[in-house]
Design a protein around this motif. Structure first.
Motif, mmCIF file in Angstrom:
data_model
loop_
_atom_site.group_PDB
_atom_site.id
_atom_site.type_symbol
_atom_site.label_atom_id
_atom_site.label_comp_id
_atom_site.label_asym_id
_atom_site.label_seq_id
_atom_site.Cartn_x
_atom_site.Cartn_y
_atom_site.Cartn_z
ATOM 1 N N THR A 1 -10.177 -0.051 -2.492
ATOM 2 C CA THR A 1 -9.668 -0.425 -1.705
ATOM 3 C C THR A 1 -8.160 -0.164 -1.215
ATOM 4 O O THR A 1 -7.405 0.244 -2.112
ATOM 5 N N PRO A 2 -7.921 0.538 0.102
ATOM 6 C CA PRO A 2 -6.462 0.827 0.410
ATOM 7 C C PRO A 2 -5.343 -0.210 0.194
ATOM 8 O O PRO A 2 -5.894 -1.351 0.312
ATOM 9 N N GLU A 3 -4.371 0.255 -0.123
ATOM 10 C CA GLU A 3 -3.357 -0.954 -0.241
ATOM 11 C C GLU A 3 -3.027 -1.778 1.186
ATOM 12 O O GLU A 3 -2.999 -1.608 2.064
ATOM 13 N N LYS B 1 0.534 6.387 -2.632
ATOM 14 C CA LYS B 1 0.088 5.377 -1.384
ATOM 15 C C LYS B 1 -0.520 6.293 -0.185
ATOM 16 O O LYS B 1 -1.194 5.781 0.690
ATOM 17 N N SER B 2 -0.289 7.786 0.137
ATOM 18 C CA SER B 2 -0.549 8.429 1.138
ATOM 19 C C SER B 2 -0.735 9.846 0.700
ATOM 20 O O SER B 2 -0.135 10.330 -0.280
ATOM 21 N N GLN C 1 -7.554 12.983 -0.886
ATOM 22 C CA GLN C 1 -7.994 12.876 -2.163
ATOM 23 C C GLN C 1 -7.008 13.051 -3.176
ATOM 24 O O GLN C 1 -7.247 12.315 -4.491
ATOM 25 N N MET C 2 -6.264 13.812 -3.161
ATOM 26 C CA MET C 2 -5.187 14.023 -4.201
ATOM 27 C C MET C 2 -4.648 12.961 -4.571
ATOM 28 O O MET C 2 -4.127 12.472 -5.734
ATOM 29 N N ALA C 3 -3.918 12.324 -3.168
ATOM 30 C CA ALA C 3 -3.100 11.144 -3.407
ATOM 31 C C ALA C 3 -4.093 9.956 -3.921
ATOM 32 O O ALA C 3 -3.308 9.264 -4.975
ATOM 33 N N ASN C 4 -5.252 10.000 -3.535
ATOM 34 C CA ASN C 4 -6.063 8.701 -4.106
ATOM 35 C C ASN C 4 -6.150 8.885 -5.734
ATOM 36 O O ASN C 4 -5.994 7.880 -6.411
ATOM 37 N N ILE C 5 -6.568 10.173 -6.086
ATOM 38 C CA ILE C 5 -6.780 10.001 -7.476
ATOM 39 C C ILE C 5 -5.509 10.141 -8.322
ATOM 40 O O ILE C 5 -5.414 9.675 -9.659
ATOM 41 N N GLU D 1 4.847 15.448 -0.616
ATOM 42 C CA GLU D 1 6.208 15.580 -1.154
ATOM 43 C C GLU D 1 6.153 15.968 -2.690
ATOM 44 O O GLU D 1 6.975 16.861 -2.929
ATOM 45 N N TYR D 2 4.922 15.542 -3.309
ATOM 46 C CA TYR D 2 5.183 16.255 -4.847
ATOM 47 C C TYR D 2 4.592 17.800 -4.860
ATOM 48 O O TYR D 2 4.926 18.596 -5.744
ATOM 49 N N ALA D 3 4.054 18.195 -3.568
ATOM 50 C CA ALA D 3 3.583 19.458 -3.552
ATOM 51 C C ALA D 3 4.618 20.450 -2.867
ATOM 52 O O ALA D 3 3.947 21.587 -2.418
#
Length: 88
Positions: free
Chosen positions: A86-88, A32-33, A24-28, A39-41
């Protein structure tokens, strides 16, 4: 523009406050995933989330669905193709 990204600890606190999964964090954040979110966290990397990604996430959290739809409509008028579901 002055921008200093939130720390890894601050990002993790925000994730917990929202009650979101990594996906969900990646989505907002427009990532991409969930792997990219991790990686950011990751404390060891501390690369910092780009301002555009953080702005998008904050807008999706703070704005009403109608307001988000208005912004997406403007993006499409400029020429973008965007569908948040829509996913990539």
């Amino acid at each position: 523009m002055l921008y200093e990204p939130p720390s890894v600890a601050q990002l993790k606190q925000w994730k917990e406050k929202l009650g979101f999964s990594g996906a969900q964090m990646a989505n907002i954040l427009g990532l991409k995933s969930a792997r990219r979110w991790r990686e950011y966290a990751e404390e060891a990397k501390q690369q910092g989330i780009p301002p555009a990604n953080l702005f998008m996430a904050c807008a999706l959290v703070a704005l009403s669905p109608a307001q988000v739809d208005h912004v997406l409509k403007l993006m499409r008028e400029v020429g973008a193709t965007i569908d948040l579901k829509t996913p990539e």
